[in-house]
Design a protein around this motif. Structure first.
Motif, mmCIF file in Angstrom:
data_model
loop_
_atom_site.group_PDB
_atom_site.id
_atom_site.type_symbol
_atom_site.label_atom_id
_atom_site.label_comp_id
_atom_site.label_asym_id
_atom_site.label_seq_id
_atom_site.Cartn_x
_atom_site.Cartn_y
_atom_site.Cartn_z
ATOM 1 N N PRO A 266 0.840 -1.201 0.000
ATOM 2 C CA PRO A 266 0.000 0.000 0.000
ATOM 3 C C PRO A 266 0.867 1.240 0.000
ATOM 4 N N PRO A 267 0.374 2.306 -0.601
ATOM 5 C CA PRO A 267 1.167 3.545 -0.614
ATOM 6 C C PRO A 267 1.515 3.974 0.803
ATOM 7 N N GLN A 268 2.764 4.258 1.001
ATOM 8 C CA GLN A 268 3.214 4.679 2.313
ATOM 9 C C GLN A 268 3.192 6.201 2.398
ATOM 10 N N PRO A 269 2.744 6.723 3.529
ATOM 11 C CA PRO A 269 2.782 8.186 3.658
ATOM 12 C C PRO A 269 4.221 8.661 3.559
ATOM 13 N N PRO A 270 4.424 9.776 2.941
ATOM 14 C CA PRO A 270 5.808 10.257 2.809
ATOM 15 C C PRO A 270 6.432 10.488 4.168
ATOM 16 N N GLU A 271 7.681 10.146 4.266
ATOM 17 C CA GLU A 271 8.378 10.369 5.523
ATOM 18 C C GLU A 271 8.459 11.868 5.786
ATOM 19 N N PRO A 272 8.283 12.234 7.035
ATOM 20 C CA PRO A 272 8.427 13.659 7.353
ATOM 21 C C PRO A 272 9.783 14.163 6.890
ATOM 22 N N ALA A 273 9.774 15.335 6.313
ATOM 23 C CA ALA A 273 11.031 15.897 5.828
ATOM 24 C C ALA A 273 12.000 16.079 6.998
ATOM 25 N N LYS A 274 13.198 15.616 6.803
ATOM 26 C CA LYS A 274 14.193 15.774 7.855
ATOM 27 C C LYS A 274 14.610 17.243 7.926
ATOM 28 N N PRO A 275 14.718 17.772 9.130
ATOM 29 C CA PRO A 275 15.153 19.173 9.232
ATOM 30 C C PRO A 275 16.563 19.321 8.684
ATOM 31 N N PRO A 276 16.848 20.457 8.092
ATOM 32 C CA PRO A 276 18.182 20.645 7.515
ATOM 33 C C PRO A 276 19.265 20.676 8.584
ATOM 34 N N LEU A 277 20.421 20.185 8.216
ATOM 35 C CA LEU A 277 21.577 20.259 9.113
ATOM 36 C C LEU A 277 22.112 21.684 9.110
ATOM 37 N N VAL A 278 22.341 22.220 10.279
ATOM 38 C CA VAL A 278 22.906 23.564 10.407
ATOM 39 C C VAL A 278 24.043 23.517 11.423
ATOM 40 N N ASP A 279 25.226 23.913 10.986
ATOM 41 C CA ASP A 279 26.373 24.067 11.888
ATOM 42 C C ASP A 279 26.608 25.557 12.094
ATOM 43 N N LEU A 280 26.500 26.005 13.316
ATOM 44 C CA LEU A 280 26.707 27.413 13.661
ATOM 45 C C LEU A 280 27.879 27.510 14.628
ATOM 46 N N VAL A 281 28.889 28.276 14.257
ATOM 47 C CA VAL A 281 30.051 28.492 15.124
ATOM 48 C C VAL A 281 30.002 29.940 15.597
ATOM 49 N N VAL A 282 29.881 30.110 16.906
ATOM 50 C CA VAL A 282 29.854 31.443 17.499
ATOM 51 C C VAL A 282 31.276 31.780 17.935
ATOM 52 N N VAL A 283 31.851 32.807 17.328
ATOM 53 C CA VAL A 283 33.235 33.205 17.594
ATOM 54 C C VAL A 283 33.213 34.589 18.228
ATOM 55 N N ILE A 284 33.929 34.750 19.326
ATOM 56 C CA ILE A 284 33.909 36.030 20.032
ATOM 57 C C ILE A 284 35.320 36.553 20.270
ATOM 58 N N ASP A 285 35.456 37.842 20.118
ATOM 59 C CA ASP A 285 36.650 38.594 20.525
ATOM 60 C C ASP A 285 36.728 38.480 22.053
ATOM 61 N N THR A 286 37.850 37.962 22.582
ATOM 62 C CA THR A 286 37.925 37.701 24.028
ATOM 63 C C THR A 286 38.643 38.808 24.794
ATOM 64 N N SER A 287 38.719 39.993 24.206
ATOM 65 C CA SER A 287 39.219 41.127 24.994
ATOM 66 C C SER A 287 38.204 41.425 26.096
ATOM 67 N N PHE A 288 38.653 42.075 27.177
ATOM 68 C CA PHE A 288 37.817 42.246 28.360
ATOM 69 C C PHE A 288 36.495 42.950 28.054
ATOM 70 N N SER A 289 36.518 43.851 27.088
ATOM 71 C CA SER A 289 35.318 44.646 26.796
ATOM 72 C C SER A 289 34.169 43.817 26.235
ATOM 73 N N MET A 290 34.420 42.570 25.842
ATOM 74 C CA MET A 290 33.369 41.721 25.262
ATOM 75 C C MET A 290 32.772 40.749 26.282
ATOM 76 N N ARG A 291 33.200 40.832 27.556
ATOM 77 C CA ARG A 291 32.675 39.897 28.558
ATOM 78 C C ARG A 291 31.161 40.021 28.703
ATOM 79 N N ASP A 292 30.647 41.248 28.676
ATOM 80 C CA ASP A 292 29.212 41.422 28.858
ATOM 81 C C ASP A 292 28.425 40.660 27.782
ATOM 82 N N GLU A 293 28.876 40.751 26.540
ATOM 83 C CA GLU A 293 28.203 40.039 25.457
ATOM 84 C C GLU A 293 28.322 38.527 25.636
ATOM 85 N N ALA A 294 29.493 38.068 26.072
ATOM 86 C CA ALA A 294 29.696 36.633 26.284
ATOM 87 C C ALA A 294 28.738 36.109 27.334
#
Length: 501
Positions: A266-294
């Motif tokens: 019998p016809p099978q219902p389509p498989e739910p679409a797999k969510p896309p793979l997303v790689d996110l790299v968060v890079v921060i300037d580690t000088s003291f003035s950026m601590r608040d944002e970190a």
């Protein structure tokens, strides 16, 4: 044979039938009588066929007319009748038959011929049965035999042997009739009469398939489904009788079919679409003035990811890296250099980012214009080129800084080195298909308000250029005034694989 009526109102299940491949079958002359010939069964095996006549009857001389047995691929009558009426639910790519038309000579008061079928080479295992025998996934079919209303009446009496040599019975067989077929070149009317299988004898009935002519001369395609007894051989005896008041007995233009059935899933219902793979790299300037944002980012990232699951579902992997440093009690507990060399296994000599040791060798006046923790462009370049991106993942970098992109700001503002470093970062990102989002935090570039504003706008424009040319989004501290969550949601959803580089 037991006294049994074998009829079925419709096909019990949806089936895909593979008919034997009769494309190469040709009659070899009078010497072919009573000789076995083998036809591919469509499953990798073969089915033997042998033509003969019953005792007391003579063979035919096709030099006197008619058409000797021959393969009929996608046979006209069979293909037109198949899959309709009681065969609804059955399908096949080619309804193949062995067909013959007897001569006009009348050899006896009635005419007769026989067909033997040998299944010893049949690949029954391909359809859930046993090799060497026909079983419940095997169909035998006949079409356009005389129905007995005019010209003649044909009966096909079926006997045979089982695998152990004992006599076969059709008591467990089921016959299903096809639909009305168009007349062939020798038919007077469209084959419409249905068949019955009673006590091992197949013959026409007075009933017509829907839309057919009453008391049609010829029968539709009748397919008989065997049972699981396991049939080694089958013997089909064709007897053609004259009908009183009509022409004498003759051999009609009939077809013989063998098919194997595969249950259609019998016809099978389509498989739910797999969510896309997303790689996110968060890079921060580690000088003291950026601590608040970190700290602010670390506190809100979990909520932002959960919210983004609804807005833009993805298989998200987030990695947090500091440039030549870390911030305690935040998610930024690893550096770009350490991750790339220890986790991604990159040779340190391949990295463009400068180290603290480089800075230690600088003169004091040089240190005022160079801080490796603020090498934003070089960090973007290194991550784009060397991060262990998952295959097929959308690649994104979110950079947070508050200075120019090449070692921090100079006393006079952004310079050509900053612009060239940004150009190289853009080139690496575009080459690797990496989207770069940019965040410019607050900073004090000069006590002179006009000079500060000029430098800030220059740097802001360069951050925006990096984001714009790589398909990312630019942000400033103004966008985070209400907190980082909404900004982070936008970064996550903006990292989906919709942008083309």
């Amino acid at each position: 044979m037991s006294q049994t009526t074998n009829t079925q109102s419709s096909s019990a299940e949806a089936l895909d039938l593979v008919f034997w491949d009769t494309s190469a079958y040709r009659w070899g002359g009078r010497g072919d009588w009573n000789q076995w010939r083998y036809i591919p069964d469509g499953l990798g095996g073969e089915i033997g066929i042998r033509y003969g006549v019953s005792s007391g009857f003579s063979t035919f001389d096709w030099n006197k007319g008619g058409v000797p047995p021959h393969g009929s691929v996608n046979d006209g009558i069979g293909a037109a009748s198949f899959g309709k009426h009681e065969q609804a639910g059955m399908s096949s790519t080619s309804v193949n038959a062995v067909r013959m038309q007897g001569t006009l000579e009348f050899t006896h008061a009635k005419n007769n011929f026989t067909i033997d079928l040998d299944f010893s080479r049949y690949k029954g295992s391909k359809v859930g049965g046993q090799d060497g025998v026909a079983g419940e996934s095997t169909f035998i079919g006949v079409s356009d035999i005389y129905a007995g209303h005019s010209y003649g009446k044909t009966t096909v009496t079926i006997t045979g042997t089982l695998a152990d040599g004992s006599a076969a019975s059709t008591a467990g067989w089921k016959l299903v009739n096809g639909g009305v077929a168009p007349p062939n070149k020798v038919s007077i009317d469209p084959p419409s009469s249905e068949m019955s299988l009673v006590n091992g004898v197949v013959q026409g009935t007075s009933k017509s398939a829907p839309g057919g002519k009453a008391k049609s001369t010829n029968c539709v395609l009748g397919l008989m489904r065997l049972d699981a007894a396991g049939y080694r051989t089958l013997h089909l005896r064709y007897d053609i009788f004259s009908v009183p008041g009509n022409w004498g007995a003759r051999i009609d233009n009939s077809g013989l079919y063998v098919a194997s059935a595969f249950p259609r899933k019998p016809p099978q219902p389509p498989e739910p679409a797999k969510p896309p793979l997303v790689d996110l790299v968060v890079v921060i300037d580690t000088s003291f003035s950026m601590r608040d944002e970190a700290e602010a980012l670390s506190q809100t990232i979990t909520a932002a990811i959960e919210a983004a699951k609804t807005k833009c579902p993805s298989d998200l992997r987030v990695t947090y890296l500091g440039i030549e440093g870390t911030f305690k009690n935040t998610r930024f507990d690893n550096t770009v250099r350490k991750y790339l060399t220890q986790t991604a296994k990159v040779d340190a000599s391949s990295l463009r980012g400068r180290t603290i040791e480089n800075a230690a060798r600088l003169k004091e006046e040089q240190k005022e214009t160079f801080d490796p923790r603020e090498d934003g462009a070089r960090a973007i370049e290194d991550v784009a080129n060397h991060f262990d991106w998952r295959p097929g993942a959308s690649r994104s970098i979110f950079f947070l800084g508050d200075e120019a992109l090449e070692g921090g700001v100079s006393v006079s503002g952004q310079d050509q080195e900053d612009i060239e470093a940004a150009r190289r970062a853009i080139e690496a990102a575009k080459k690797t298909g990496t989207r770069v989002h940019m965040y410019l935090g607050t900073s004090k570039f000069s006590s002179d308000a006009r000079k500060h504003e000029r430098i800030y706008k220059e740097i802001q424009a360069e951050y925006a250029r990096v984001a714009g040319e790589t398909g990312g989004k630019p942000f400033t501290s103004v966008d985070a005034q209400s907190g980082f969550q909404a900004l982070l949601e936008e970064v996550i959803c903006g990292s989906s694989p919709s942008t083309t580089f």
